[in-house]
Design an enzyme around this catalytic site. Structure first.
Site, PDB file in Angstrom:
ATOM      1  N   SER A  49       2.285   5.296   7.107  1.00  0.00           N
ATOM      2  CA  SER A  49       2.658   3.874   7.135  1.00  0.00           C
ATOM      3  C   SER A  49       4.127   3.594   6.857  1.00  0.00           C
ATOM      4  CB  SER A  49       1.795   3.077   6.160  1.00  0.00           C
ATOM      5  OG  SER A  49       2.142   3.373   4.833  1.00  0.00           O
ATOM      6  N   LYS A  93       4.748   0.017   0.121  1.00  0.00           N
ATOM      7  CA  LYS A  93       5.161  -0.798   1.266  1.00  0.00           C
ATOM      8  C   LYS A  93       6.509  -1.436   0.968  1.00  0.00           C
ATOM      9  CE  LYS A  93       1.093  -0.250   3.208  1.00  0.00           C
ATOM     10  NZ  LYS A  93       0.911   0.730   4.222  1.00  0.00           N
TER      11      LYS A  93
END
Length: 166
Positions: A49, A93
């Protein structure tokens, strides 16, 4: 009687030295706990990711736990977040927007060019992985509460060729 007193004195000195060393070890462990829980700690992160910023096979990051408590997290910062879908899991993230900001994003980037615009509600942040094709982030579960931010990534410490701030 005198040999018994000598042995008792010897054992007393040994016991005092042992107690002093145990106290030093206990103080060190307390300092380590406080540092690891409230200041900073190493974190192993892996997965697709955050490609190309982070490696697929894993990086060791040094994360600090003070900035988010002081409200010093902003767009562009890489953060550790308690997953809104699985509270036992931590995810890494990038913060894209803070409360009150508008975010436009592709709904399904690998299938269409359809986009959507959202205003981040009060007390929330919008997070996304750098690899939009392989990231489960705010595009899937919406803005996340600021309270789920556990830390801010300070630097990468492993692998050595990638050492430094992100």
């Amino acid at each position: 009687m005198k040999p018994l007193l000598n042995n008792l004195t010897k054992w007393s000195a040994i016991a005092k030295q042992s107690f002093d060393r145990a106290a030093i070890v206990a103080k060190f462990l307390c300092l380590l706990h406080v540092t690891n829980t409230y200041l900073f700690s190493p974190t192993l992160v892996y997965g697709p990711s955050m490609l190309p910023t982070l490696n697929l096979t894993g990086d060791v990051l040094l994360s600090e736990y003070v900035s988010h408590r002081l409200g010093k997290v902003g767009p562009g910062d890489v953060v550790l977040i308690q997953s809104p879908e699985n509270p036992r899991k931590m995810i890494t993230k990038r913060v894209v927007a803070m409360e009150g900001e508008t975010v436009s994003f592709l709904v399904e980037p690998s299938r269409s060019d359809r986009s959507r615009t959202v205003v981040v509600p009060k007390g929330h942040v919008w997070i996304q992985g750098d690899n939009i094709y392989a990231s489960n982030d705010s595009r899937n579960f919406g803005p996340i509460p600021y309270g789920l931010i556990q830390g801010k990534v300070w630097c990468r410490v492993w692998p050595l060729d990638g050492f430094g701030s992100l």
